[in-house]
Write a protein that holds these residues in place. Sequence first.
Motif, mmCIF file in Angstrom:
data_model
loop_
_atom_site.group_PDB
_atom_site.id
_atom_site.type_symbol
_atom_site.label_atom_id
_atom_site.label_comp_id
_atom_site.label_asym_id
_atom_site.label_seq_id
_atom_site.Cartn_x
_atom_site.Cartn_y
_atom_site.Cartn_z
ATOM 1 N N ILE A 49 0.866 -1.188 0.000
ATOM 2 C CA ILE A 49 0.000 0.000 0.000
ATOM 3 C C ILE A 49 0.897 1.231 0.000
ATOM 4 C CG2 ILE A 49 -1.916 1.176 1.146
ATOM 5 C CD1 ILE A 49 -2.611 -1.423 2.503
ATOM 6 N N ALA A 50 1.461 1.521 -1.141
ATOM 7 C CA ALA A 50 2.383 2.654 -1.261
ATOM 8 C C ALA A 50 1.589 3.953 -1.312
ATOM 9 C CB ALA A 50 3.249 2.502 -2.511
ATOM 10 N N THR A 51 1.611 4.670 -0.244
ATOM 11 C CA THR A 51 0.868 5.931 -0.182
ATOM 12 C C THR A 51 1.573 6.884 0.771
ATOM 13 O OG1 THR A 51 -1.232 6.951 0.425
ATOM 14 C CG2 THR A 51 -0.596 4.968 1.633
ATOM 15 N N ASP A 52 1.430 8.136 0.513
ATOM 16 C CA ASP A 52 1.996 9.165 1.385
ATOM 17 C C ASP A 52 0.956 9.710 2.359
ATOM 18 O OD1 ASP A 52 4.461 8.959 0.151
ATOM 19 O OD2 ASP A 52 3.933 10.445 -1.390
ATOM 20 N N SER A 53 -0.167 9.027 2.457
ATOM 21 C CA SER A 53 -1.234 9.497 3.334
ATOM 22 C C SER A 53 -0.799 9.453 4.791
ATOM 23 C CB SER A 53 -2.487 8.629 3.142
ATOM 24 O OG SER A 53 -3.462 8.958 4.105
ATOM 25 N N PHE A 54 -0.973 10.572 5.466
ATOM 26 C CA PHE A 54 -0.612 10.638 6.878
ATOM 27 C C PHE A 54 -1.488 9.714 7.709
ATOM 28 C CE2 PHE A 54 -1.496 12.612 11.039
ATOM 29 C CZ PHE A 54 -0.222 12.578 11.583
ATOM 30 N N TRP A 55 -2.745 9.581 7.323
ATOM 31 C CA TRP A 55 -3.684 8.764 8.096
ATOM 32 C C TRP A 55 -3.383 7.285 7.953
ATOM 33 C CZ3 TRP A 55 -5.840 11.525 11.560
ATOM 34 C CH2 TRP A 55 -6.144 12.854 11.295
ATOM 35 N N TRP A 56 -2.757 6.887 6.851
ATOM 36 C CA TRP A 56 -2.343 5.480 6.739
ATOM 37 C C TRP A 56 -1.091 5.212 7.563
ATOM 38 C CZ3 TRP A 56 -2.604 0.584 6.393
ATOM 39 C CH2 TRP A 56 -1.496 -0.183 6.060
ATOM 40 N N LYS A 57 -0.193 6.167 7.636
ATOM 41 C CA LYS A 57 1.049 5.961 8.377
ATOM 42 C C LYS A 57 0.804 5.834 9.879
ATOM 43 C CE LYS A 57 4.054 8.321 5.064
ATOM 44 N NZ LYS A 57 4.999 9.443 4.852
ATOM 45 N N ILE A 58 -0.246 6.460 10.387
ATOM 46 C CA ILE A 58 -0.525 6.367 11.829
ATOM 47 C C ILE A 58 -0.787 4.927 12.259
ATOM 48 C CG2 ILE A 58 -2.178 6.990 13.617
ATOM 49 C CD1 ILE A 58 -2.393 9.735 12.400
ATOM 50 N N PRO A 59 -1.750 4.200 11.659
ATOM 51 C CA PRO A 59 -1.930 2.799 12.085
ATOM 52 C C PRO A 59 -0.739 1.919 11.743
ATOM 53 C CG PRO A 59 -3.305 3.302 10.187
ATOM 54 C CD PRO A 59 -2.751 4.604 10.662
ATOM 55 N N TYR A 60 -0.066 2.202 10.633
ATOM 56 C CA TYR A 60 1.089 1.387 10.223
ATOM 57 C C TYR A 60 2.191 1.454 11.273
ATOM 58 C CZ TYR A 60 5.244 0.044 7.566
ATOM 59 O OH TYR A 60 6.411 -0.538 7.156
ATOM 60 N N TRP A 61 2.598 2.650 11.649
ATOM 61 C CA TRP A 61 3.661 2.801 12.637
ATOM 62 C C TRP A 61 3.183 2.429 14.041
ATOM 63 C CZ3 TRP A 61 8.407 2.809 11.297
ATOM 64 C CH2 TRP A 61 8.795 3.325 10.060
ATOM 65 N N THR A 62 1.889 2.580 14.303
ATOM 66 C CA THR A 62 1.351 2.160 15.599
ATOM 67 C C THR A 62 1.480 0.656 15.775
ATOM 68 O OG1 THR A 62 -0.206 4.017 15.620
ATOM 69 C CG2 THR A 62 -0.686 2.149 17.062
ATOM 70 N N VAL A 63 1.158 -0.090 14.732
ATOM 71 C CA VAL A 63 1.264 -1.553 14.806
ATOM 72 C C VAL A 63 2.709 -1.978 14.974
ATOM 73 C CG1 VAL A 63 0.928 -3.694 13.513
ATOM 74 C CG2 VAL A 63 -0.856 -1.943 13.506
ATOM 75 N N LEU A 64 3.604 -1.404 14.186
ATOM 76 C CA LEU A 64 5.020 -1.759 14.307
ATOM 77 C C LEU A 64 5.554 -1.444 15.700
ATOM 78 C CD1 LEU A 64 6.516 -0.583 10.885
ATOM 79 C CD2 LEU A 64 5.956 -2.904 11.589
#
Length: 405
Positions: free
Chosen positions: A334-349
């Motif tokens: 899911i290659a995207t620069d969306s800030f809202w996608w990065k929040i759950p992504y980095w939260t899970v990691l």
Amino acid sequence: MTPSHDADAVHASACDNCRTPLQGGFCHVCGQNAHNPLRSFGHAVEEVFESFWHLDGRIFRTLRTLLSPGKLANAYLAGHRAPYVAPLRLFVIVSVLTFFVARLTLHIGEVRLPEPPPTADGQTNLVAKPDESGISFARQTTVEAVIKERDRTLEGLVAARTTLPPGLGFVRERMDQNIFATQRLARERIIQLQPDHPALAQPDPYPEGKPLPEVPQGSLISIGDKPFDAQSNPVKIGWLPDFANGWINRKLARAEQNMPRVAEDPEYFFTRLIGSVPSALFVLVPVFALLLKLAYIGTRRVYLEHLVVALYSHAYLCLCILALCLTQALGSVIATDSFWWKIPYWTVLTAILVWMPIYLLKMQQRVYRQHKIVTLIKFSVLGALYFMMLLTALIFLTLTTWVNA
């Protein structure tokens, strides 16, 4: 009753292997399953996977119980072994699955850049654009500044060129191209600033199209201020016998020879490195169990009990690594620069990484049942020792993979 009917009756009431009368789904003498895999496709499939995966619900029950810190280890140590997969088998299953997935997801989402276009003579242009390669004179506003910057850059490139080991010949070629590009870009900038400047009448220090001066090739290792060479200038450790020094020098020479291959195909190197990690874990698990034995020697637990704790601990760590790999792969796809996608992504990691030591601490507390302060101290010491062992193992794996690539 016909003979065939008699045979069917025997098979239905007695073990096919030892002819012991059956009292359930398994023979109580030899342990063979009463189900005939040749009479049912489902049982045939189960027979194939039984020794490794146990498709009877135990693997899923075991993994579900493993998610609660210490619950599975306590149950197994208390004698509740039938409902769960054995610790060693679980560790093998999870570790093989984890590093198989890690190898598959290692380069998911990577975009390969197109090859640079060929030059007029048909050769590949190894020089990027000025801003991409770091060679740029656009910010210089005087001819003198351009010449000074050109000479400084050439001096650095030529000096670096002389230190390259034989295995980095492809890097030397790239440096040669950058040397020629530096001169060409400097000349173009001088023309922009002052087309009639006397410096344009002077030849370039290193004329393009002509071979650069031959220089002695260096090495990654220097012995007595001279480049390493397995024959003329080898590494020699005084307290080691000759055959050991010879083996070390052969490996160092092999490592230098493998440098181009590793640089040109890093995926092959990393794939082999990841494939070697499970072997290292098989060594680290019993060592970690020994550390647990020393840390909790007063509990009078035998070594195999600590080994059970170590196996379940590493099985859970492998599950965490598996979760990290899958999350990273999903984030790459899911290659995207969306800030809202990065929040759950980095939260899970972050949650996975933070929970790993907390889980191990809780597991150690619930299994050994000592005071929380004592457990925290022992956990910290064991964690530091294990981290050093893991780091040493990773360095050793990297070196051996490089040498044997």
